[in-house]
Design a protein around this motif. Structure first.
Motif, PDB file in Angstrom:
ATOM      1  N   ARG A  45       0.812  -1.215   0.000  1.00  0.00           N
ATOM      2  CA  ARG A  45       0.000   0.000   0.000  1.00  0.00           C
ATOM      3  C   ARG A  45       0.850   1.272   0.000  1.00  0.00           C
ATOM      4  NH1 ARG A  45      -4.199  -2.319  -2.099  1.00  0.00           N
ATOM      5  NH2 ARG A  45      -5.230  -3.834  -0.741  1.00  0.00           N
ATOM      6  N   ASP A  46       2.120   1.162   0.389  1.00  0.00           N
ATOM      7  CA  ASP A  46       2.983   2.341   0.397  1.00  0.00           C
ATOM      8  C   ASP A  46       4.434   1.898   0.266  1.00  0.00           C
ATOM      9  OD1 ASP A  46       3.774   1.480   3.015  1.00  0.00           O
ATOM     10  OD2 ASP A  46       2.136   2.634   3.901  1.00  0.00           O
ATOM     11  N   ARG A  47       5.314   2.875   0.232  1.00  0.00           N
ATOM     12  CA  ARG A  47       6.732   2.601   0.014  1.00  0.00           C
ATOM     13  C   ARG A  47       7.330   1.764   1.152  1.00  0.00           C
ATOM     14  NH1 ARG A  47      10.018   3.561  -4.619  1.00  0.00           N
ATOM     15  NH2 ARG A  47      12.181   3.621  -3.940  1.00  0.00           N
ATOM     16  N   THR A  78       7.644  -7.924  -5.622  1.00  0.00           N
ATOM     17  CA  THR A  78       8.277  -6.622  -5.419  1.00  0.00           C
ATOM     18  C   THR A  78       9.787  -6.828  -5.386  1.00  0.00           C
ATOM     19  OG1 THR A  78       6.408  -5.697  -4.198  1.00  0.00           O
ATOM     20  CG2 THR A  78       8.552  -4.664  -3.859  1.00  0.00           C
ATOM     21  N   GLU A 109       1.447   3.229  -8.570  1.00  0.00           N
ATOM     22  CA  GLU A 109       1.636   3.123  -7.131  1.00  0.00           C
ATOM     23  C   GLU A 109       2.893   3.892  -6.710  1.00  0.00           C
ATOM     24  OE1 GLU A 109      -0.020  -0.486  -9.101  1.00  0.00           O
ATOM     25  OE2 GLU A 109       1.871   0.611  -9.254  1.00  0.00           O
ATOM     26  N   ALA A 110       2.767   4.709  -5.678  1.00  0.00           N
ATOM     27  CA  ALA A 110       3.910   5.470  -5.177  1.00  0.00           C
ATOM     28  C   ALA A 110       4.993   4.556  -4.623  1.00  0.00           C
ATOM     29  CB  ALA A 110       3.447   6.457  -4.102  1.00  0.00           C
ATOM     30  N   ALA A 111       4.636   3.304  -4.351  1.00  0.00           N
ATOM     31  CA  ALA A 111       5.604   2.361  -3.788  1.00  0.00           C
ATOM     32  C   ALA A 111       6.700   1.986  -4.769  1.00  0.00           C
ATOM     33  CB  ALA A 111       4.872   1.095  -3.325  1.00  0.00           C
ATOM     34  N   ARG A 278      -7.234   5.328  -8.043  1.00  0.00           N
ATOM     35  CA  ARG A 278      -8.226   5.728  -7.060  1.00  0.00           C
ATOM     36  C   ARG A 278      -9.157   6.777  -7.661  1.00  0.00           C
ATOM     37  NH1 ARG A 278      -5.784   1.937  -5.594  1.00  0.00           N
ATOM     38  NH2 ARG A 278      -5.043   1.490  -3.499  1.00  0.00           N
TER      39      ARG A 278
END
Length: 281
Positions: A45-47, A78, A109-111, A278
């Motif tokens: 969901r995030d980095r 990942t 995704e910012a990840a 989103r």
């Protein structure tokens, strides 16, 4: 050639099921198995979450110890690259060896950091390329792989989205897979996620599409499944017939417009659907 696409639960590898999929591939003589994007570790969901589950492609090899030696597996995960960057990647593994890695080019995704290349992979004499999730919306990655000789476009997806987004974009996302097959005269093998978790719902867009747009296999949209189908990727590509340079006037107009206009002018040529939007454009 027999191919398979695993539609996983939203929790992906954590939910189990890989062993059963490998057993079935062995029983049915499957040549190529496709797993969803971020199958190992799940969709971060995030980095910070991405950094926690990130691994190297080589570290995935033991998970396929029970795979038949002739089975080629494309596995989403990942990746922590050697330079420390984090990518949504797909490892190509066969007979205990890493054959290559493809990275997502347009992560929403910012990840994730974007990849920068389009490697061509092979199973026996059949060339295939990997186009990861949101990258399927762009014309160029699939076309470049097809021009390089790919006869199959492998599409690891992870449409783990808010339920309203999943339902609003499902038809367009599935149509995009057909478009990539037809315009590139390639087979498309897409593996997605399904089920629900809280307010999120998997799209369940797992399917196998023939070069003429026929859907030769489709998983149920709401539950995990292993989709298996026989395909024939042999024969010459039709792309040589679809060369715009055969009309010099049109080719000149197109090439000059691409050169003279800002890249943003051409965003409409890509259908913005598959991915984790989103607020879809």
């Amino acid at each position: 050639m027999k191919v398979a696409a695993l539609q996983a639960d939203l929790s992906c590898h954590a939910a189990g099921g890989l062993g059963a999929a490998l057993d079935r591939c062995a029983r049915e003589g499957v040549d190529l198995l496709v797993l969803p994007e971020c199958y190992f570790g799940g969709m971060p969901r995030d980095r910070a979450a991405a950094a926690t589950v990130a691994t190297s492609a080589e570290e995935l090899i033991p998970a396929f110890g029970a795979a038949p030696p002739a089975l080629t597996v494309v596995a989403g995960f990942t990746e922590r690259a050697g330079d420390g960057r984090l990518h949504s990647s797909a490892a190509v593994i066969r007979d205990g060896r890493l054959l290559g890695v493809s990275r997502k080019l347009f992560p929403r995704e910012a990840a994730f950091d974007p990849g920068a290349d389009l490697p061509l992979h092979h199973h026996a004499d059949t060339a295939f390329g990997v186009v990861i999730c949101y990258d399927c919306n762009f014309i160029e990655p699939s076309r470049l792989l097809a021009l390089a000789g790919a006869r199959i476009l492998v599409c690891p997806l992870n449409n783990d989205l808010p339920a309203d987004v999943t339902r609003r974009w499902r038809a367009r996302s599935c149509a995009t897979l057909i478009a990539r097959a037809v315009e590139n005269d390639c087979w498309v093998i897409a593996a997605d996620v399904a089920g629900t978790a809280g307010e999120h719902e998997g799209m369940g867009a797992t399917r196998i599409v023939a070069p003429d747009g026929r859907i030769v296999g489709e998983a149920p949209a709401t539950e995990p499944a292993l989709l298996v189908a026989a395909i024939d990727p042999t024969g010459p590509s039709l792309l040589a017939r679809w060369d715009v340079a055969q009309n010099p006037a049109l080719y000149s107009r197109w090439s000059s417009s691409v050169t003279d206009q800002p890249a943003s002018t051409f965003r409409s040529t890509s259908a913005h659907s598959t991915g984790r939007a989103r607020n879809p454009p």
